[in-house]
Design a protein around this motif. Structure first.
Motif, PDB file in Angstrom:
ATOM      1  N   ALA A 176       0.336  10.000  11.477  1.00 42.27           N
ATOM      2  CA  ALA A 176      -1.021   9.574  10.980  1.00 42.27           C
ATOM      3  C   ALA A 176      -1.113   8.136  10.139  1.00 42.27           C
ATOM      4  N   GLU A 177      -0.116   7.947   9.561  1.00 43.26           N
ATOM      5  CA  GLU A 177       0.055   6.646   8.784  1.00 43.26           C
ATOM      6  C   GLU A 177       0.239   5.666   9.793  1.00 43.26           C
ATOM      7  N   HIS A 178       1.359   5.885  10.692  1.00 43.56           N
ATOM      8  CA  HIS A 178       1.676   4.810  11.585  1.00 43.56           C
ATOM      9  C   HIS A 178       0.306   4.626  12.629  1.00 43.56           C
ATOM     10  N   LEU A 179      -0.327   5.568  12.918  1.00 44.34           N
ATOM     11  CA  LEU A 179      -1.386   5.301  13.858  1.00 44.34           C
ATOM     12  C   LEU A 179      -2.703   4.787  13.240  1.00 44.34           C
ATOM     13  N   CYS A 180      -2.748   4.916  11.906  1.00 41.23           N
ATOM     14  CA  CYS A 180      -4.338   4.707  11.004  1.00 41.23           C
ATOM     15  C   CYS A 180      -4.518   3.129  11.646  1.00 41.23           C
ATOM     16  N   LEU A 181      -5.692   2.878  12.299  1.00 43.87           N
ATOM     17  CA  LEU A 181      -6.187   1.638  12.961  1.00 43.87           C
ATOM     18  C   LEU A 181      -6.644   0.714  11.545  1.00 43.87           C
ATOM     19  N   ILE A 182      -6.971   1.158  10.815  1.00 38.52           N
ATOM     20  CA  ILE A 182      -7.245   0.159   9.470  1.00 38.52           C
ATOM     21  C   ILE A 182      -5.906  -0.283   8.720  1.00 38.52           C
ATOM     22  N   ALA A 183      -4.942   0.572   8.684  1.00 43.35           N
ATOM     23  CA  ALA A 183      -3.773   0.296   8.121  1.00 43.35           C
ATOM     24  C   ALA A 183      -2.852  -0.538   8.997  1.00 43.35           C
ATOM     25  N   ASN A 184      -3.042  -0.407  10.459  1.00 41.12           N
ATOM     26  CA  ASN A 184      -2.510  -1.517  11.343  1.00 41.12           C
ATOM     27  C   ASN A 184      -2.996  -2.810  11.361  1.00 41.12           C
ATOM     28  N   SER A 185      -4.218  -2.780  10.656  1.00 37.11           N
ATOM     29  CA  SER A 185      -4.878  -4.033  10.893  1.00 37.11           C
ATOM     30  C   SER A 185      -4.552  -5.018   9.480  1.00 37.11           C
TER      31      SER A 185
ATOM     32  N   TYR B 231       0.741  -1.073  -0.031  1.00 37.37           N
ATOM     33  CA  TYR B 231      -0.173  -0.005  -0.191  1.00 37.37           C
ATOM     34  C   TYR B 231       0.893   1.302  -0.167  1.00 37.37           C
ATOM     35  N   VAL B 232       0.431   2.210  -0.841  1.00 34.39           N
ATOM     36  CA  VAL B 232       1.354   3.480  -1.019  1.00 34.39           C
ATOM     37  C   VAL B 232       0.172   4.536  -0.609  1.00 34.39           C
ATOM     38  N   THR B 233       0.487   5.340   0.288  1.00 33.64           N
ATOM     39  CA  THR B 233      -0.153   6.523   0.930  1.00 33.64           C
ATOM     40  C   THR B 233       0.300   7.780   0.292  1.00 33.64           C
ATOM     41  N   ARG B 234      -0.221   8.375  -0.572  1.00 29.51           N
ATOM     42  CA  ARG B 234       0.165   9.687  -0.764  1.00 29.51           C
ATOM     43  C   ARG B 234      -0.651  10.668  -0.325  1.00 29.51           C
ATOM     44  N   ALA B 235       0.074  11.644   0.472  1.00 26.11           N
ATOM     45  CA  ALA B 235      -0.635  12.597   1.303  1.00 26.11           C
ATOM     46  C   ALA B 235      -0.099  14.039   0.740  1.00 26.11           C
ATOM     47  N   LYS B 236      -1.231  14.953   0.467  1.00 28.31           N
ATOM     48  CA  LYS B 236      -0.868  16.323   0.122  1.00 28.31           C
ATOM     49  C   LYS B 236      -1.439  17.197   1.121  1.00 28.31           C
TER      50      LYS B 236
END
Length: 146
Positions: free
Chosen positions: A121-130, A97-102
């Motif tokens: 925010a990317e590190h703490l995102c509960l969906i991503a952490n799952s 998964y690549v998250t691109r944030a502007k």
């Protein structure tokens, strides 16, 4: 916030052909279908696009919370997530998964702090952490016009 555990409920119903209706109590129904890559019609949400949309949405909501706690002011955030689906060990799965944030900030804002908060925010995102699979984030910080 309510104490854990939290339980979320969603349902889906369909017939041998055509779309599927996804629903959850007290929410509008969503029409879904397979994506074109699986011979679906396109032009409608698929489980795959809902999945990566959940990542993008979770990122934005997590970023709101992180910046509120840090008392960091910003104007807008845009998030695009690309999920790569492929065969791995004989199983079809999302592998990266690549998250691109502007992020748009006020003139003179602390760009290093903004980048740190986006990464947090990317590190703490509960969906991503799952999820399993490799994750990365690319950030862009833009100063708004004065």
């Amino acid at each position: 916030m309510h104490p854990y555990p939290h339980v979320y409920v969603a349902s889906a119903a369909g017939s041998p052909a055509g779309g599927v209706v996804a629903s959850s109590p007290q929410l509008p129904e969503l029409q879904t279908a397979p994506p074109p890559e699986f011979d679906g019609p396109g032009g409608v949400w698929s489980p795959e696009t809902l999945f990566v949309a959940a990542l993008a949405d979770c990122f934005v909501l997590t970023f709101r919370g992180v910046t509120r706690a840090a008392k960091f002011e910003w104007r807008t955030v845009e998030c695009r997530v690309e999920g790569v689906l492929e065969k791995a060990d004989g199983v079809t799965q999302f592998t990266r998964y690549v998250t691109r944030a502007k992020l748009t900030v006020a003139p003179g804002a602390d760009a290093a702090k903004a980048k740190q908060l986006l990464e947090r925010a990317e590190h703490l995102c509960l969906i991503a952490n799952s999820l399993k699979g490799a994750r990365s984030i690319e950030t862009e910080i833009v100063e708004a016009a004065a």
